[in-house]
Design a protein around this motif. Structure first.
Motif, PDB file in Angstrom:
ATOM      1  N   SER A   1       0.844  -1.195   0.000  1.00 48.39           N
ATOM      2  CA  SER A   1       0.000   0.000   0.000  1.00 48.39           C
ATOM      3  C   SER A   1       0.881   1.247   0.000  1.00 48.39           C
ATOM      4  CB  SER A   1      -0.916   0.018   1.228  1.00 48.39           C
ATOM      5  OG  SER A   1      -1.864  -1.017   1.170  1.00 48.39           O
ATOM      6  N   PRO A   2       0.528   2.255  -0.781  1.00 47.31           N
ATOM      7  CA  PRO A   2       1.360   3.462  -0.831  1.00 47.31           C
ATOM      8  C   PRO A   2       1.309   4.280   0.446  1.00 47.31           C
ATOM      9  CG  PRO A   2      -0.645   3.789  -2.092  1.00 47.31           C
ATOM     10  CD  PRO A   2      -0.615   2.343  -1.701  1.00 47.31           C
ATOM     11  N   THR A   3       0.186   4.214   1.163  1.00 44.56           N
ATOM     12  CA  THR A   3       0.035   4.997   2.395  1.00 44.56           C
ATOM     13  C   THR A   3      -0.706   4.169   3.437  1.00 44.56           C
ATOM     14  OG1 THR A   3      -2.113   5.930   1.767  1.00 44.56           O
ATOM     15  CG2 THR A   3      -0.137   7.146   1.069  1.00 44.56           C
ATOM     16  N   LEU A   4      -0.626   4.635   4.664  1.00 51.31           N
ATOM     17  CA  LEU A   4      -1.341   3.976   5.752  1.00 51.31           C
ATOM     18  C   LEU A   4      -2.843   3.978   5.502  1.00 51.31           C
ATOM     19  CD1 LEU A   4      -1.664   2.743   8.545  1.00 51.31           C
ATOM     20  CD2 LEU A   4      -1.380   5.038   9.526  1.00 51.31           C
ATOM     21  N   LEU A   5      -3.384   5.076   4.981  1.00 47.81           N
ATOM     22  CA  LEU A   5      -4.821   5.145   4.737  1.00 47.81           C
ATOM     23  C   LEU A   5      -5.264   4.044   3.788  1.00 47.81           C
ATOM     24  CD1 LEU A   5      -7.568   6.474   5.028  1.00 47.81           C
ATOM     25  CD2 LEU A   5      -6.898   8.140   3.281  1.00 47.81           C
TER      26      LEU A   5
ATOM     27  N   GLY B   1      -1.053   9.646   5.794  1.00 48.65           N
ATOM     28  CA  GLY B   1      -0.260   9.744   4.571  1.00 48.65           C
ATOM     29  C   GLY B   1       1.109   9.099   4.668  1.00 48.65           C
ATOM     30  N   LEU B   2       1.427   8.435   5.787  1.00 45.97           N
ATOM     31  CA  LEU B   2       2.746   7.810   5.933  1.00 45.97           C
ATOM     32  C   LEU B   2       2.941   6.702   4.907  1.00 45.97           C
ATOM     33  CD1 LEU B   2       3.103   7.432   9.818  1.00 45.97           C
ATOM     34  CD2 LEU B   2       4.363   9.010   8.330  1.00 45.97           C
ATOM     35  N   PRO B   3       4.138   6.596   4.307  1.00 45.72           N
ATOM     36  CA  PRO B   3       4.422   5.487   3.386  1.00 45.72           C
ATOM     37  C   PRO B   3       4.778   4.220   4.154  1.00 45.72           C
ATOM     38  CG  PRO B   3       6.332   6.911   3.554  1.00 45.72           C
ATOM     39  CD  PRO B   3       5.247   7.559   4.382  1.00 45.72           C
ATOM     40  N   SER B   4       4.664   3.087   3.479  1.00 43.95           N
ATOM     41  CA  SER B   4       4.950   1.799   4.118  1.00 43.95           C
ATOM     42  C   SER B   4       6.438   1.606   4.329  1.00 43.95           C
ATOM     43  CB  SER B   4       4.397   0.649   3.268  1.00 43.95           C
ATOM     44  OG  SER B   4       4.760  -0.590   3.841  1.00 43.95           O
ATOM     45  N   ARG B   5       6.787   0.944   5.438  1.00 41.61           N
ATOM     46  CA  ARG B   5       8.165   0.569   5.720  1.00 41.61           C
ATOM     47  C   ARG B   5       8.429  -0.896   5.393  1.00 41.61           C
ATOM     48  NH1 ARG B   5      10.335   3.264  10.881  1.00 41.61           N
ATOM     49  NH2 ARG B   5       9.307   5.280  10.947  1.00 41.61           N
TER      50      ARG B   5
END
Length: 333
Positions: free
Chosen positions: A92-96, A205-209
């Motif tokens: 997923s590109p973002t947490l949302l 909006g955080l990106p995945s780690r």
């Protein structure tokens, strides 16, 4: 609602492990609740939920275990989720977007489980509920599991030490002092209309780690696996975003596979080509917003959008905020 509520056997393993560690008669307790005694070998199968909850309640009462649900939740990890759910979250590109995937596929973890996201001022709540179980005395065990998995998902983006601002329980539940000490600065609320955890909206909006470290098995077919295809597309598509050649047929030809094969391989991990394209566009746009002073309209065009309004709507679906607000938040750290 499902006629027979089911849960994955994985979610009972932590309770069984605790009982085994203290020398409890685990097999007898399982058999009395009409559950398989050889649970470890059947952990990937589905079991009836209500007997599972009765098993946990009986075990806590007869063995005198305080806060059994919390202790079991401590033993659960992101890896206990279904492989396809983990893959969707990892890519997923973002947490949302990850949370939306989790909500959509929640019923594959428990057949009567529903999840949703709701706003709460400058926070959001990730909520969950087991349909038709209102009033059951044993809900606190299931709700610890429900909430801990939401926390594990968020930690794939916010880091392993992230804590929610508040945790809600549908049941009348008060955590023990020992449990509270493990969650400093977290508010606990009981008697809620659902189980939930709270997080600041700015985290969405955080990106995945986790995508780079996620290494599921390859397909049996010759050629790249579905997961290889995802990585290949993410590497290749940025070069074509402003060229107008991101149609599925064109990209499949460039990647050396047929459109049908590409669609099938992505479907095997629950993704579509439009999911991947949206992710690549978002990642490209967010980098430009963070690292350059490009005008918003130029970011939109460079990311493959012909309509800035469409870009703004798509970006907000990924992050919960507008591109302009995202840029402001990024520069505030």
């Amino acid at each position: 609602m499902a006629d027979i509520p089911l849960t994955r056997g994985q979610f009972l393993l932590p309770f069984v492990g605790i009982l085994d560690d203290i020398g409890a008669p685990t097999e007898t307790l399982l058999e009395r609740s009409r559950l398989p005694s050889s649970l470890v070998e059947k952990s990937d199968l589905y079991l009836p939920l209500l007997p599972a909850l009765r098993f946990v309640e009986t075990a806590q009462r007869t063995q005198g275990i305080e806060d059994f649900g919390f202790l079991a939740a401590q033993r659960l990890h992101f890896s206990h989720m279904r492989e396809k759910t983990r893959a969707l979250i990892a890519h997923s590109p973002t947490l949302l977007v990850a949370l939306r995937h989790a909500c959509h596929w929640a019923s594959r973890e428990d057949t009567i489980l529903s999840m949703w996201i709701e706003p709460d001022a400058d926070h959001v709540r990730v909520c969950s509920r087991l349909a038709g179980t209102g009033g059951l005395l044993h809900l606190k065990y299931a709700q610890w599991i429900q909430n801990i998995f939401s926390i594990h998902i968020i930690r794939q983006f916010a880091g392993p030490d992230w804590m929610p601002t508040a945790i809600g329980f549908e049941s009348s539940y008060t955590p023990s002092p020992a449990t509270r000490s493990c969650w400093p600065n977290v508010r606990f609320l009981s008697g809620q209309r659902a189980a939930w955890i709270s997080l600041p909206i700015t985290l969405l909006g955080l990106p995945s780690r986790s995508a780079a470290s996620f290494a599921p098995p390859h397909d049996n077919e010759d050629g790249p696996s579905a997961y290889d295809i995802v990585d290949l597309l993410k590497l290749m598509l940025p070069a074509y975003l402003d060229e107008g050649t991101t149609a599925l047929a064109d990209v499949a030809e460039i990647a050396g596979v047929s459109p049908r094969t590409l669609q099938r391989k992505l479907a095997n991990v629950g993704l579509s080509y439009s999911d991947i394209l949206g992710t690549v566009r978002y990642e490209h746009a967010s980098r430009l917003l963070r690292d350059t002073d490009c005008r918003i309209i130029d970011v939109a065009f460079a990311s493959g959008y012909t309509d800035p309004a469409h870009f703004s709507r798509a970006f907000r679906r990924m992050t919960g905020v507008t591109p302009r607000r995202f840029r402001e938040q990024s520069r505030l750290g």
